[in-house]
Each structure stands twice: as structure tokens, then as C-alpha cells.
Write a protein that holds these residues in place. Structure first.
Motif, short mmCIF file in Angstrom:
data_model
loop_
_atom_site.label_atom_id
_atom_site.label_comp_id
_atom_site.label_asym_id
_atom_site.label_seq_id
_atom_site.Cartn_x
_atom_site.Cartn_y
_atom_site.Cartn_z
N VAL A 125 0.82 -1.21 0.00
CA VAL A 125 0.00 0.00 0.00
C VAL A 125 0.85 1.26 0.00
O VAL A 125 0.40 2.33 0.42
CB VAL A 125 -0.99 0.02 1.19
CG1 VAL A 125 -2.00 -1.11 1.08
CG2 VAL A 125 -0.25 -0.03 2.52
N GLY A 126 2.09 1.17 -0.50
CA GLY A 126 2.90 2.37 -0.64
C GLY A 126 2.22 3.42 -1.51
O GLY A 126 2.35 4.62 -1.27
N TRP A 127 1.48 2.97 -2.52
CA TRP A 127 0.74 3.90 -3.38
C TRP A 127 -0.21 4.79 -2.60
O TRP A 127 -0.47 5.93 -2.99
CB TRP A 127 -0.06 3.11 -4.43
CG TRP A 127 -1.00 2.10 -3.82
CD1 TRP A 127 -0.71 0.82 -3.45
CD2 TRP A 127 -2.37 2.30 -3.48
NE1 TRP A 127 -1.82 0.20 -2.91
CE2 TRP A 127 -2.86 1.09 -2.93
CE3 TRP A 127 -3.25 3.38 -3.62
CZ2 TRP A 127 -4.17 0.93 -2.49
CZ3 TRP A 127 -4.57 3.22 -3.19
CH2 TRP A 127 -5.01 2.00 -2.63
N ALA A 128 -0.73 4.26 -1.46
CA ALA A 128 -1.69 5.02 -0.67
C ALA A 128 -1.03 6.19 0.05
O ALA A 128 -1.72 7.11 0.48
CB ALA A 128 -2.35 4.10 0.35
N LEU A 129 0.28 6.16 0.19
CA LEU A 129 1.02 7.23 0.88
C LEU A 129 1.87 8.04 -0.09
O LEU A 129 2.72 8.82 0.32
CB LEU A 129 1.92 6.62 1.96
CG LEU A 129 1.20 5.81 3.04
CD1 LEU A 129 2.19 5.15 3.98
CD2 LEU A 129 0.26 6.73 3.84
#
Length: 303
Positions: free
Chosen positions: A195-199
Motif C-alpha cells: 500500500v505504498g501507493w496510498a502514501l
């Protein structure tokens, strides 16, 4: 998770374990998924079914492809002599919208252990003309008749326990434009490593992993596995791309009837080239069995 300027993870991940307000507990055959994938056979036209595509399974600007595949799969399970999808290959021609649809099926071959058929889903344009949205070729059998012998090198995905993964109430993430209605139908808990994309810090690895369930508690069965393989956020998010990733072709292999309990889903993209990417998915049940596999070709987001 840290605040971003774009929204909350609830808008792109999944509903909490309790599900959306007013959604009653579901069982196989009596759940929101079953009601929304119901088809009605026409008495005067053999092999033709009427359906209503629910707005509850939309994402961005179209109905989710896995939901549509499950709906077509239900029609084929009625039209063919065998109950369970073994392999289903779908080509998506145009985006489907909530509303009426017609499914036309055809039996291609019936054998002792396998039967094959095809199905197409049509909707209507502004002039009332039929527009083909999807065409499917599938083989069906009886998963209950398979032997229990397994010889495999495949292993379940390595990911944290469900309680340590991230869902609707665990923090903010980028907002996806358009509809996120499907997220209220699902109970997803994403592996924090994907979930790096979420940050705003995608890993660049093109991987997505999650625990999966339906929000109303309905256990998985062979038909719902056709939804599961296309229900996670696209791997293109972890490649640093945002926006709609429309499916061009999707092939699913259902290997076993899943045991009750949450599923683990692992999806990976190894090659994005020429504006297209593949996604390879594996679905594992609570008994550590590989119950479904899929590969799809999708158009990469243009943003």
C-alpha cells in the motif's frame, strides 16, 4: 497511516467486518452477491437470460469485470449440465453500466466430465440496439468429483495476519475518481507492504496482496472466485500509476471448492509495455489450498 490530501483508505479499500449499514449477514445462495448475480431464464428463448447489473459493484466509471464474470458464470452453470466453472476466458469489448442486460448462452460440447459453452452479455445503446459488452468461452465440471491428490511447488503468499493488515478504518489514502461502490461490498485487508501507493510512495514492484471476504460474511464458492481474482486494487497503483485499468482479457482457472473462511489473494505484474500490463493472481483458502488462478491483460492507466 499518515494523512494525504486525497481522501481516505475507506474510499479505495474495503468495508469493515460489519459491512455497510443495513447489509444483513449473507450465506451462499442468500446474500447480496447472489441477489446481484441472479439471472432469469427466458421461457420462450432457450439459453437466453435477463439480468440487472447492480450499481453496487461499480468502480470508477464501469461495473467491475469480476462481478460481470460471476454473473455470466451463473448463467452458464444453469445452461450447462455441469455445475462448476473449471476455466473461464472472457474478452471485454466495451464498459458495462448498471441497468438491464441480456445474456445469450450456447452449449458447445457436453462430455462425461466436462461441458463447454459460450456466453455473451449485451446491453442497449440510446437507440435501443444491443451492444455486446463481454464474450466468454468456458468449460464446466464437478469440482466435488476431483481427486484429492496434489503435487505442487506453489506456496501461499507470505503476508501478515489479517489483524495486522489494512482496511477501511486504518487510515487515509488517495481518492479514486468516480464510483467506489464495490468497496462497500467487500472486506479487504491489504498487506501493508503493498500500500505504498496510498502514501504517495509506490514500491515499483507491481504487487498487491490482501485478505479477502464479502462484507456480508458470505463464504466463498466456485462462482464467487470469478469475482475474487479481479477485486483488489490494480497492481498498476504500486507501479506509480493511477486511474482506471480496464481489462481486455481475463482467464480464470478454478481448482477447488474453497473452505469456509477468509481468502488470501496475491497479484503480480512483471511486465508493463506498450501501454498494457498483465496481472497474475493466485487465491488461497483457509486450508492453505490454491483454489483459483488467473491471468488478465489490461490497459495501463493513461494518467
Amino acid at each position: 497511516m499518515a494523512q494525504t490530501s486525497n481522501g481516505t483508505l475507506a474510499e479505495v479499500a474495503a468495508a469493515s467486518t460489519a459491512g455497510p449499514a443495513g447489509l444483513s449477514a449473507g450465506t451462499i445462495g442468500d446474500s447480496e452477491f447472489d441477489r446481484d448475480t441472479a439471472v432469469a431464464r427466458r421461457a420462450d428463448e432457450p439459453g437466453v437470460y435477463d439480468a440487472e447489473l447492480s450499481a453496487g459493484w461499480t468502480i470508477i466509471n464501469a461495473v467491475n469485470g469480476g462481478y460481470l464474470l460471476a454473473l455470466l458464470g451463473r448463467a452458464l452453470s444453469d445452461a450447462l449440465p455441469h455445475p462448476d466453472p473449471f476455466t473461464v476466458s472472457a474478452h471485454y469489448f466495451t464498459p458495462s453500466q448498471p441497468g438491464p442486460a441480456v445474456i445469450r448462452t450456447e452449449s458447445v460440447r457436453s462430455g462425461r466430465t466436462l461441458s463447454s459453452g459460450q456466453a455473451s452479455l449485451f446491453q442497449y445503446d440510446a437507440e435501443g440496439r444491443e451492444v455486446e459488452r463481454i464474450r466468454v468461452l468456458a468449460s464446466y465440471g464437478d469440482l466435488g468429483a476431483l481427486t484429492g491428490e496434489v503435487c505442487t511447488t506453489a506456496e501461499p503468499p507470505v503476508m501478515p495476519p489479517l489483524a495486522h493488515c489494512l482496511g477501511a478504518s486504518d487510515g487515509p489514502a488517495p481518492k479514486i475518481p468516480g464510483s467506489n461502490a464495490i468497496t462497500d461490498r467487500l472486506h479487504l485487508k491489504l498487506d501493508p507492504a503493498t500500500v505504498g501507493w496510498a502514501l504517495g510512495a509506490p514500491s515499483g514492484k507491481g504487487e498487491m496482496r490482501a485478505w479477502f471476504g464479502l462484507a456480508d460474511g458470505r463464504d466463498a464458492d466456485p462462482l464467487s472466485l470469478l469475482l475474487v481474482v479481479d477485486a483488489l486494487p490494480p497492481t498498476s497503483f504500486e507501479l506509480g500509476l493511477k486511474g482506471w485499468t480496464p481489462t481486455v482479457e481475463l482467464t480464470v482457472h478454478v481448482r477447488s471448492r474453497p473452505a469456509p473462511g477468509p481468502l488470501r489473494v496475491s497479484i503480480v505484474t512483471r511486465n508493463l509495455a506498450g501501454g498494457f500490463l498483465e496481472e497474475d493472481a493466485e487465491v488461497w483458502d483457509s486450508a492453505d489450498r490454491l483454489v483459483a488462478q488467473s491471468r488478465q491483460l489490461a490497459r495501463a492507466p493513461r494518467s
